[in-house]
Design a protein around this motif. Structure first.
Motif, PDB file in Angstrom:
ATOM      1  N   ARG A  18      53.358  34.729  48.523  1.00 36.17           N
ATOM      2  CA  ARG A  18      52.065  34.169  48.905  1.00 36.17           C
ATOM      3  C   ARG A  18      50.950  34.698  47.999  1.00 36.17           C
ATOM      4  NH1 ARG A  18      54.108  34.723  54.267  1.00 36.17           N
ATOM      5  NH2 ARG A  18      53.125  36.782  54.459  1.00 36.17           N
ATOM      6  N   GLY A  19      51.075  35.979  47.625  1.00 38.14           N
ATOM      7  CA  GLY A  19      50.080  36.541  46.722  1.00 38.14           C
ATOM      8  C   GLY A  19      50.117  35.891  45.356  1.00 38.14           C
ATOM      9  N   ASP A  20      51.326  35.694  44.817  1.00 37.89           N
ATOM     10  CA  ASP A  20      51.472  35.025  43.526  1.00 37.89           C
ATOM     11  C   ASP A  20      50.976  33.586  43.596  1.00 37.89           C
ATOM     12  OD1 ASP A  20      52.502  37.243  42.312  1.00 37.89           O
ATOM     13  OD2 ASP A  20      54.596  36.625  42.434  1.00 37.89           O
ATOM     14  N   PHE A  21      51.320  32.916  44.696  1.00 33.99           N
ATOM     15  CA  PHE A  21      50.900  31.517  44.834  1.00 33.99           C
ATOM     16  C   PHE A  21      49.386  31.410  44.940  1.00 33.99           C
ATOM     17  CE2 PHE A  21      50.004  27.728  47.450  1.00 33.99           C
ATOM     18  CZ  PHE A  21      50.504  26.763  46.588  1.00 33.99           C
ATOM     19  N   GLY A  22      48.793  32.340  45.669  1.00 33.62           N
ATOM     20  CA  GLY A  22      47.333  32.329  45.787  1.00 33.62           C
ATOM     21  C   GLY A  22      46.655  32.528  44.445  1.00 33.62           C
TER      22      GLY A  22
END
Length: 278
Positions: A18-22
């Motif tokens: 989720r952090g990478d996607f954000g």
């Protein structure tokens, strides 16, 4: 009570994704927003869609005897032109990174290439969804005021265009989804090919070549089959609001065909993106 180790690892992995996607989502939006020509292309797509729809609505007359025309489809004719600009917009948004070498920076910041592709698809889908909605609603609004002056009146069996009418609403929603799916085809092809001119040629060829080939083929059965698998012909069946038995494919089935083309393009693009060097 402590969580099982597997659950803790899964939670950590999900949080990292989720952090990478954000970060990828924010980066893709920033790149698209700061590219000056991208905004102009979207405005051009909206303007052409509405202008061609208005021109068609003004050019077609419905005599007292009736004309059997699909008023909604006439108002939305501009989608067949606006889609070309949408395709160019998406291809340039993707291939531009390869041309400048910025794609290496992108993959350094977010090593998971599928995450990058998902972020690109999310941003481009959102932008095309918004601009497509504006173009379709403006086209229907223009048609509502132009068509009655050309004989498309209640006396001739044509109610004013309104989203309160089920078939009109379906045609409007289908047209917006059509533009989004065309954008996703462009994303998949541009990711696979990388080079802008080639990718644009492939996407426009897929959209416009099938109808040309269909006219050349003499066998009615083969014509019907080609229309059923043609991305543009099948996808634009969603705009049909009268004589629904006449088109070679139904409205939602036609969008399903276009969605299959988009899924295939994205699948090929993601596989090549994963296997090749930046």
């Amino acid at each position: 009570m402590s969580l099982p180790r597997g659950a803790r690892l899964t939670s950590t992995a999900d949080g990292a994704w989720r952090g990478d996607f954000g970060r990828a989502l924010h980066a893709e939006w920033t790149k698209l927003r700061t590219a000056g020509d991208m905004g102009r292309l979207l405005l051009l797509a909206v303007a052409l869609t509405v202008a061609v729809g208005c021109g068609t609505a003004k050019a077609v007359n419905c005599p007292d005897a009736g004309c059997g025309q699909d008023a909604v489809k006439l108002a939305l004719t501009g989608v067949t032109v606006g889609q070309a600009v949408i395709a160019v917009f998406v291809v340039l948004a993707v291939s531009g990174e390869y041309g400048t070498g910025m794609i290496r920076t992108t993959f350094t910041a977010v090593p998971n290439r599928l995450t990058v592709l998902t972020a690109k698809a999310t941003v481009l889908t959102t932008v095309v969804l918004a601009s497509g909605t504006v173009a379709v609603l403006a086209s229907l609004l223009a048609g509502r005021y132009i068509l009655p002056g050309n004989g498309f009146t209640e006396a001739h069996g044509y109610a004013p265009l309104s989203l309160a009418d089920g078939p009109t609403l379906r045609a409007a929603v289908g047209s917006v989804l059509y533009l989004v799916l065309v954008a996703l085809i462009g994303l998949g092809v541009a990711t696979a090919v990388r080079e802008a001119a080639t990718a644009i040629g492939i996407v426009l060829g897929l959209l416009y070549l099938f109808p040309v080939v269909t006219r050349v083929v003499n066998d009615p059965e083969w014509q019907r089959h080609l229309q059923q698998i043609s991305p543009m012909t099948a996808g634009l069946a969603a705009q049909t609001t009268v004589h629904l038995h006449e088109p070679p494919i139904g409205p939602w089935a036609g969008l399903g065909v276009l969605a299959t083309w988009a899924a295939a393009a994205l699948l090929v693009g993601s596989l090549l993106l994963h296997r090749r060097d930046a």
